[in-house]
Design an enzyme around this catalytic site. Structure first.
Site, short mmCIF file in Angstrom:
data_model
loop_
_atom_site.label_atom_id
_atom_site.label_comp_id
_atom_site.label_asym_id
_atom_site.label_seq_id
_atom_site.Cartn_x
_atom_site.Cartn_y
_atom_site.Cartn_z
N ASP A 1 -37.32 4.41 22.40
CA ASP A 1 -37.53 3.03 22.00
C ASP A 1 -38.15 2.91 20.61
O ASP A 1 -38.98 3.72 20.19
CB ASP A 1 -38.47 2.32 22.98
CG ASP A 1 -37.84 2.06 24.32
OD1 ASP A 1 -36.66 2.40 24.51
OD2 ASP A 1 -38.53 1.51 25.20
N ASP B 1 -29.42 1.34 31.40
CA ASP B 1 -30.56 2.18 31.01
C ASP B 1 -30.57 3.49 31.79
O ASP B 1 -29.70 3.77 32.62
CB ASP B 1 -31.85 1.39 31.23
CG ASP B 1 -32.86 1.58 30.10
OD1 ASP B 1 -32.87 2.65 29.50
OD2 ASP B 1 -33.64 0.64 29.84
#
Length: 544
Positions: free
Chosen positions: A214, A147
């Site tokens: 997201d 990430d």
């Protein structure tokens, strides 16, 4: 691993590395969409057992990934990451063994920043890449989702605008360290698609790479991410897959029809299919399970040719798109996406798509439709994605251009300006007109048409106005413009992302009415929206 192969992947300095790749898009389950950054050994094992009980492993869902929130806040005296003993009393190695003993693969998570996403004190891997890669291998990790939180400091979780947050370097470092360990580990880059040319660099090091902010539990996030994936067909191939984010099928966020649309759109674009709902046999909706278990749709995603479908027609005001993709065995997948909230009947001309005649199977209906040709009428439910598997294709004659019209040669009104581009960009002309605000226009005169009426236009444009900070609201990765012919009613078109920067162009094929036979047509491209809205940059167009 039986389902993976080794491919050499060269990338920019500091080092060269090869990474472990899967032949087809990864499939599995990830803890984040159900548990955010609060996983536990019990939760992971529950969904692992559920996946086996429901037979999802037999369909290809073979990764179990523990997302953010698993480590202790403190590293060991040797500097190693440690599992939170309260949440994971057995530790990472034992959890990996549990997953492996069920015939599944163990997915791990960290980040290229100081801390993990969703926390204020849980360590990520920046500065510890070698040590952490060794730990991932020791625990039996088969994949790493990597990430991009806390990229510049341990105080700012999400920084998407700085050069460091957008740089590929931190992800390349971890790729090299994963290559150095004595274990095959697939690398899932989660840089969020920020900065420029993500598909170019990430496809060289990652088995998959996230293209967007997201996904969230709303229909509009499906539209946003779909507009963002459009140009990534240039980089999607065997061992390199654009990741549209985890599935929200089964989270009670979408209707049953919307879940089919979502799953199908991810499948034909060769996105990884990662279940986000907790896999609980007693709680998972039957229709959601049926959608994620559809063998024919999964086969589209797992096709060995590994080619992403492409957006070949858009009808913005009518609210539907047409997608077309190559499959193995000289087959194609034709997708008709109804973005409209209600049902509608439409007609598609297969000949204009290059299909003279073909055998067709309705994938979701699991029904053979026989031989089809010419104009086809489709009755679509609201938010339906109709999928046709097309085989035994007899090609139609390709559409031909009647001449190209460069935007840099057009008449400009308002704020629009001609911009020269770098060599080999803004194709096919090397220049574009940008800065097109509401009230501004690009006017083409003396446009020839062989007959009167509706014409197919190939519009070359540039749009890299990607929605990151606006993703949680109404940002949708599209720039809108209007097109009017011979003073007729202006019609709106939503242009998706065109590439990986502000010089990589794409083509949107549309239909415009109002042409008259001869060389005296006028076509006007205009801005749309409000005082803060911008149209895409225009390169030019041709009548097909």
């Amino acid at each position: 691993m039986a389902t993976s192969l080794l491919l050499m992947a060269a990338f920019v300095a500091p080092v060269l590395a090869k990474t472990v790749r899967s032949l087809t898009p990864p499939m599995g389950w990830n803890s984040y969409n159900s548990y955010s950054c609060s996983p536990s050994e019990e939760k992971i094992k529950h969904s692992t057992d559920g996946l086996i009980a429901l037979g999802l492993n037999k369909l290809g869902y073979n990764f179990i990934t523990v997302d953010c929130g698993w480590p202790s806040r403190d590293r060991s005296p040797e500097g190693k990451l440690q599992w939170n003993e309260t949440l994971f009393p057995s530790g990472g190695k034992a959890l990996g063994d549990y997953i492996h003993n069920l015939g599944l693969e163990f997915g791990l998570y960290s980040g290229a920043g100081y801390l993990q996403c969703g926390s204020t004190d849980l360590p990520a891997s920046l500065g510890y890449e070698q040590l952490d890669a060794e730990s991932f291998a020791e625990w039996g990790g088969d994949s790493l989702k990597y990430d991009n939180c806390y990229s510049t400091s341990n105080a700012t979780m999400v920084d998407a605008s700085s050069a460091e947050s957008q740089s590929p370097a931190r992800f390349q470092y971890m790729a090299a360290e994963l290559e150095a360990v004595d274990r095959d580990i697939q690398y899932f880059v989660c840089q969020w698609g920020i900065g420029i040319d993500t598909g170019e660099w990430a496809s060289k090091i990652g088995n998959s790479w996230r293209i967007s902010n997201d996904i969230y539990n709303a229909w509009r996030s499906i539209w946003r991410i779909t507009n963002q994936v459009v140009p990534y067909y240039r980089h999607t191939t065997i061992g390199a897959f654009a990741d549209m984010d985890m599935l929200i099928v089964g989270l009670n966020a979408l209707s049953e029809e919307e879940e089919r649309f979502h799953f199908g759109m991810w499948a034909v674009n060769k996105s990884p299919l990662i279940i986000g709902a907790a896999v609980d046999p007693e709680k998972l909706n039957k229709h959601s399970l049926d959608i994620m278990s559809n063998k024919e749709v999964i086969a589209l995603n797992q096709d060995p040719l590994a080619k992403q479908a492409q957006l070949v027609r858009r009808y913005t005001e009518e609210e539907y798109d047409i997608w077309l993709g190559e499959l193995s065995g000289s087959r194609q997948i034709l997708g008709v996406a109804n973005w409209k909230n209600s049902s509608q009947s439409i007609e598609i001309d297969l000949t204009s798509l290059g299909i003279g005649s073909a055998q067709v199977r309705d994938v979701w209906a699991a029904k053979d439709l026989g031989s089809v040709e010419g104009i086809q009428k489709l009755d679509l439910a609201g938010h339906e994605l109709r999928l046709w598997l097309v085989s035994n294709v007899t090609a139609a004659a390709p559409l031909k251009s009647t001449g190209y019209h460069s935007a840099s040669n057009a008449t400009l009104a308002g704020s629009g300006k001609v911009v020269s581009c770098s060599s080999g960009t803004c194709l096919p002309t090397g220049s574009k007109v940008g800065n097109i605000a509401l009230g501004s226009s690009v006017i083409f005169t003396s446009v020839s048409a062989s007959s009167s009426g509706k014409k197919t236009l190939g519009v070359d444009f540039v749009n890299y106005d990607y929605a990151f900070t606006t993703a949680w609201e109404w940002g949708d990765n599209a720039r809108n413009a209007t097109i009017a012919v011979n003073g007729g009613k202006a019609k709106r078109w939503a242009f998706p992302l065109s590439g990986g920067n502000w010089e990589e162009s794409a083509r949107l094929i549309i239909e415009a009415d109002g042409f008259v036979e001869g060389a005296n047509n006028t076509v006007l491209f205009g801005g749309f929206g409000n005082s803060t809205s911008w149209a895409p940059d225009f390169v030019g167009f041709e009548i097909l």
